[in-house]
Scaffold this motif. Structure first.
Motif, PDB file in Angstrom:
ATOM      1  N   GLU A  29       0.839  -1.189   0.000  1.00 25.44           N
ATOM      2  CA  GLU A  29       0.000   0.000   0.000  1.00 25.44           C
ATOM      3  C   GLU A  29       0.879   1.246   0.000  1.00 25.44           C
ATOM      4  OE1 GLU A  29      -3.172   2.367   2.849  1.00 25.44           O
ATOM      5  OE2 GLU A  29      -2.800   0.236   3.235  1.00 25.44           O
ATOM      6  N   LEU A  30       0.526   2.231  -0.830  1.00 25.61           N
ATOM      7  CA  LEU A  30       1.241   3.497  -0.871  1.00 25.61           C
ATOM      8  C   LEU A  30       0.573   4.500   0.053  1.00 25.61           C
ATOM      9  CD1 LEU A  30       1.984   3.867  -4.684  1.00 25.61           C
ATOM     10  CD2 LEU A  30       3.580   3.288  -2.864  1.00 25.61           C
ATOM     11  N   ILE A  31       1.373   5.166   0.854  1.00 36.04           N
ATOM     12  CA  ILE A  31       0.892   6.184   1.778  1.00 36.04           C
ATOM     13  C   ILE A  31       1.285   7.539   1.197  1.00 36.04           C
ATOM     14  CG2 ILE A  31       1.077   7.100   4.124  1.00 36.04           C
ATOM     15  CD1 ILE A  31       1.914   4.135   4.889  1.00 36.04           C
ATOM     16  N   PRO A  32       0.297   8.394   0.876  1.00 35.23           N
ATOM     17  CA  PRO A  32       0.633   9.666   0.227  1.00 35.23           C
ATOM     18  C   PRO A  32       1.367  10.637   1.145  1.00 35.23           C
ATOM     19  CG  PRO A  32      -1.740   9.509   0.614  1.00 35.23           C
ATOM     20  CD  PRO A  32      -1.146   8.208   1.043  1.00 35.23           C
ATOM     21  N   LEU A  33       2.441  11.225   0.614  1.00 35.43           N
ATOM     22  CA  LEU A  33       3.152  12.315   1.277  1.00 35.43           C
ATOM     23  C   LEU A  33       2.791  13.633   0.601  1.00 35.43           C
ATOM     24  CD1 LEU A  33       6.620  10.560   1.624  1.00 35.43           C
ATOM     25  CD2 LEU A  33       4.876  10.840   3.394  1.00 35.43           C
ATOM     26  N   THR A  34       2.655  13.595  -0.719  1.00 35.24           N
ATOM     27  CA  THR A  34       2.143  14.714  -1.523  1.00 35.24           C
ATOM     28  C   THR A  34       1.221  14.077  -2.566  1.00 35.24           C
ATOM     29  OG1 THR A  34       3.825  14.705  -3.266  1.00 35.24           O
ATOM     30  CG2 THR A  34       4.349  15.953  -1.259  1.00 35.24           C
ATOM     31  N   SER A  35       0.760  14.854  -3.520  1.00 33.12           N
ATOM     32  CA  SER A  35      -0.123  14.290  -4.548  1.00 33.12           C
ATOM     33  C   SER A  35       0.606  13.349  -5.502  1.00 33.12           C
ATOM     34  CB  SER A  35      -0.798  15.407  -5.343  1.00 33.12           C
ATOM     35  OG  SER A  35       0.161  16.177  -6.031  1.00 33.12           O
ATOM     36  N   THR A  36       1.944  13.399  -5.542  1.00 32.77           N
ATOM     37  CA  THR A  36       2.707  12.532  -6.451  1.00 32.77           C
ATOM     38  C   THR A  36       3.800  11.724  -5.759  1.00 32.77           C
ATOM     39  OG1 THR A  36       4.226  14.338  -6.996  1.00 32.77           O
ATOM     40  CG2 THR A  36       2.322  14.019  -8.461  1.00 32.77           C
ATOM     41  N   LEU A  37       4.019  11.925  -4.475  1.00 35.67           N
ATOM     42  CA  LEU A  37       5.085  11.232  -3.743  1.00 35.67           C
ATOM     43  C   LEU A  37       4.476  10.378  -2.638  1.00 35.67           C
ATOM     44  CD1 LEU A  37       8.196  10.955  -3.450  1.00 35.67           C
ATOM     45  CD2 LEU A  37       8.063  12.783  -1.738  1.00 35.67           C
ATOM     46  N   PHE A  38       4.949   9.126  -2.556  1.00 35.32           N
ATOM     47  CA  PHE A  38       4.377   8.153  -1.633  1.00 35.32           C
ATOM     48  C   PHE A  38       5.473   7.416  -0.880  1.00 35.32           C
ATOM     49  CE2 PHE A  38       1.688   8.768  -5.272  1.00 35.32           C
ATOM     50  CZ  PHE A  38       0.412   8.896  -4.749  1.00 35.32           C
ATOM     51  N   MET A  39       5.109   6.917   0.293  1.00 32.43           N
ATOM     52  CA  MET A  39       5.999   6.048   1.058  1.00 32.43           C
ATOM     53  C   MET A  39       5.338   4.685   1.228  1.00 32.43           C
ATOM     54  SD  MET A  39       5.618   7.276   5.034  1.00 32.43           S
ATOM     55  CE  MET A  39       6.265   5.761   5.710  1.00 32.43           C
ATOM     56  N   ARG A  47      10.985   5.700  -1.483  1.00 30.43           N
ATOM     57  CA  ARG A  47       9.817   6.511  -1.827  1.00 30.43           C
ATOM     58  C   ARG A  47       9.476   6.287  -3.293  1.00 30.43           C
ATOM     59  NH1 ARG A  47      10.035   6.618   2.897  1.00 30.43           N
ATOM     60  NH2 ARG A  47      10.100   8.384   4.303  1.00 30.43           N
ATOM     61  N   VAL A  48       8.201   6.394  -3.607  1.00 35.36           N
ATOM     62  CA  VAL A  48       7.716   6.236  -4.974  1.00 35.36           C
ATOM     63  C   VAL A  48       7.140   7.570  -5.424  1.00 35.36           C
ATOM     64  CG1 VAL A  48       6.029   5.072  -6.447  1.00 35.36           C
ATOM     65  CG2 VAL A  48       7.147   3.799  -4.608  1.00 35.36           C
ATOM     66  N   GLU A  49       7.643   8.080  -6.541  1.00 35.73           N
ATOM     67  CA  GLU A  49       7.130   9.322  -7.110  1.00 35.73           C
ATOM     68  C   GLU A  49       6.521   9.026  -8.476  1.00 35.73           C
ATOM     69  OE1 GLU A  49       8.624  13.789  -8.382  1.00 35.73           O
ATOM     70  OE2 GLU A  49      10.108  12.225  -7.998  1.00 35.73           O
ATOM     71  N   VAL A  50       5.348   9.578  -8.732  1.00 40.25           N
ATOM     72  CA  VAL A  50       4.731   9.470 -10.048  1.00 40.25           C
ATOM     73  C   VAL A  50       5.101  10.733 -10.812  1.00 40.25           C
ATOM     74  CG1 VAL A  50       2.586   9.216 -11.332  1.00 40.25           C
ATOM     75  CG2 VAL A  50       2.842   8.086  -9.119  1.00 40.25           C
ATOM     76  N   ALA A  51       5.836  10.568 -11.913  1.00 40.91           N
ATOM     77  CA  ALA A  51       6.243  11.704 -12.746  1.00 40.91           C
ATOM     78  C   ALA A  51       5.102  12.031 -13.699  1.00 40.91           C
ATOM     79  CB  ALA A  51       7.510  11.363 -13.518  1.00 40.91           C
TER      80      ALA A  51
END
Length: 81
Positions: A29-39, A47-51
């Motif tokens: 499960e991805l936990i949002p840190l911002t609208s495009t960055l997740f932990m 961290r996972v970032e959606v470009a």
């Protein structure tokens, strides 16, 4: 709209939550840190970032705590999920 295939990585949306899975590994499960960055709770050093390009997700960027990054371009048809 982030759901899709990104090379060996995949994002999926189920039961109101976004999930990340790398080929051959369990889904997280991805936990949002911002609208495009997740932990990911189980992987604290990653961290996972959606470009986003022109409002559409074009790649996933993995960010590691040692400063390394890797980019996986989207491989399915953008905007259909």
């Amino acid at each position: 709209s982030y759901s899709g295939d990104y090379g060996p990585r995949k994002l999926s949306f189920n039961d109101g939550k976004l999930y990340y899975q790398r080929e051959g590994n369990p889904k997280h499960e991805l936990i949002p840190l911002t609208s495009t960055l997740f932990m990911i709770e189980e992987i604290p050093y990653f961290r996972v970032e959606v470009a986003i390009n022109d409002g559409k997700p074009e790649a996933i960027v993995g960010h590691y705590s040692n400063g390394r990054t890797d980019r996986s371009p989207r491989t399915d048809k953008i905007g259909t999920n």
